[in-house]
Scaffold this active site. Structure first.
Site, PDB file in Angstrom:
ATOM      1  N   ASP A 287      -0.372  -3.020  -5.740  1.00 15.63           N
ATOM      2  CA  ASP A 287      -1.027  -4.234  -5.262  1.00 15.63           C
ATOM      3  C   ASP A 287      -2.476  -3.914  -4.883  1.00 15.63           C
ATOM      4  OD1 ASP A 287      -1.259  -6.909  -4.149  1.00 15.63           O
ATOM      5  OD2 ASP A 287      -1.027  -5.992  -2.170  1.00 15.63           O
TER       6      ASP A 287
ATOM      7  N   ASP B  41      -4.827  -6.353  -2.623  1.00 17.69           N
ATOM      8  CA  ASP B  41      -5.257  -6.848  -1.314  1.00 17.69           C
ATOM      9  C   ASP B  41      -4.423  -6.246  -0.193  1.00 17.69           C
ATOM     10  OD1 ASP B  41      -7.071  -8.439  -2.734  1.00 17.69           O
ATOM     11  OD2 ASP B  41      -5.633 -10.080  -2.883  1.00 17.69           O
TER      12      ASP B  41
ATOM     13  N   ASP C 112       1.830  -4.212   0.277  1.00 12.59           N
ATOM     14  CA  ASP C 112       1.831  -4.369   1.733  1.00 12.59           C
ATOM     15  C   ASP C 112       2.779  -5.464   2.197  1.00 12.59           C
ATOM     16  OD1 ASP C 112      -0.199  -6.121   0.519  1.00 12.59           O
ATOM     17  OD2 ASP C 112      -0.585  -6.765   2.575  1.00 12.59           O
TER      18      ASP C 112
END
Length: 147
Positions: A7, A9, A113
């Site tokens: 990922d 961000d 996250d």
């Protein structure tokens, strides 16, 4: 080789800090990430670039960037692509996947996250929860993947 999706961000780059700072700098803008240039200027998280480069160079893993778009900012598609080129070079842009549903991709690992919200909860491989107690930083992920 094992497929690893990563990922962007708040996993590779610091979305939250830029978002918070934008709210302070321009409080009249409700959605800072809707502004042109927001994604291009995100700062890499500590050890993120080094660890991804180790994955790229390894003979064990086939890494890809798997990120969701911002529906509030159609430029996010372009800006995320520019960010990848800036930090990993033009060739790695071929490994960028932008999808609102991460479960559509087949692979061995997803480093993210979040554990849900963009299909992470339905990913068929192993979810490595970046920022969790088990994986608080990129060093812990590098140790776990033995790179």
């Amino acid at each position: 080789m094992k497929i690893v999706y990563i990922d962007m961000d708040d996993t590779l780059c610091n979305f939250k800090n830029s978002y918070k700072q934008s709210l302070i700098d321009r409080p009249e803008i409700t959605w800072p990430h809707s502004q042109c240039g927001f994604f291009v200027h995100l700062e890499p998280l500590p050890q993120a670039l080094e660890t991804v480069n180790l994955l790229i160079e390894s003979n064990k893993y086939d890494p890809y960037i798997l990120t969701s778009p911002s529906v509030r900012n159609p430029n996010s598609y372009i800006e995320k692509r520019i960010w990848i080129e800036q930090y990993f070079g033009l060739n790695f842009c071929k490994k960028l996947i932008i999808s609102p549903n991460k479960a559509l991709n087949i692979g061995d690992y997803l480093i993210d996250d979040n554990v849900q919200g963009k299909g992470q909860e339905n990913f068929q491989g192993e979810l490595i929860h970046f920022g969790s107690k088990a994986f608080p930083n990129w060093e812990s992920i590098a140790r776990y993947l033995e790179i």
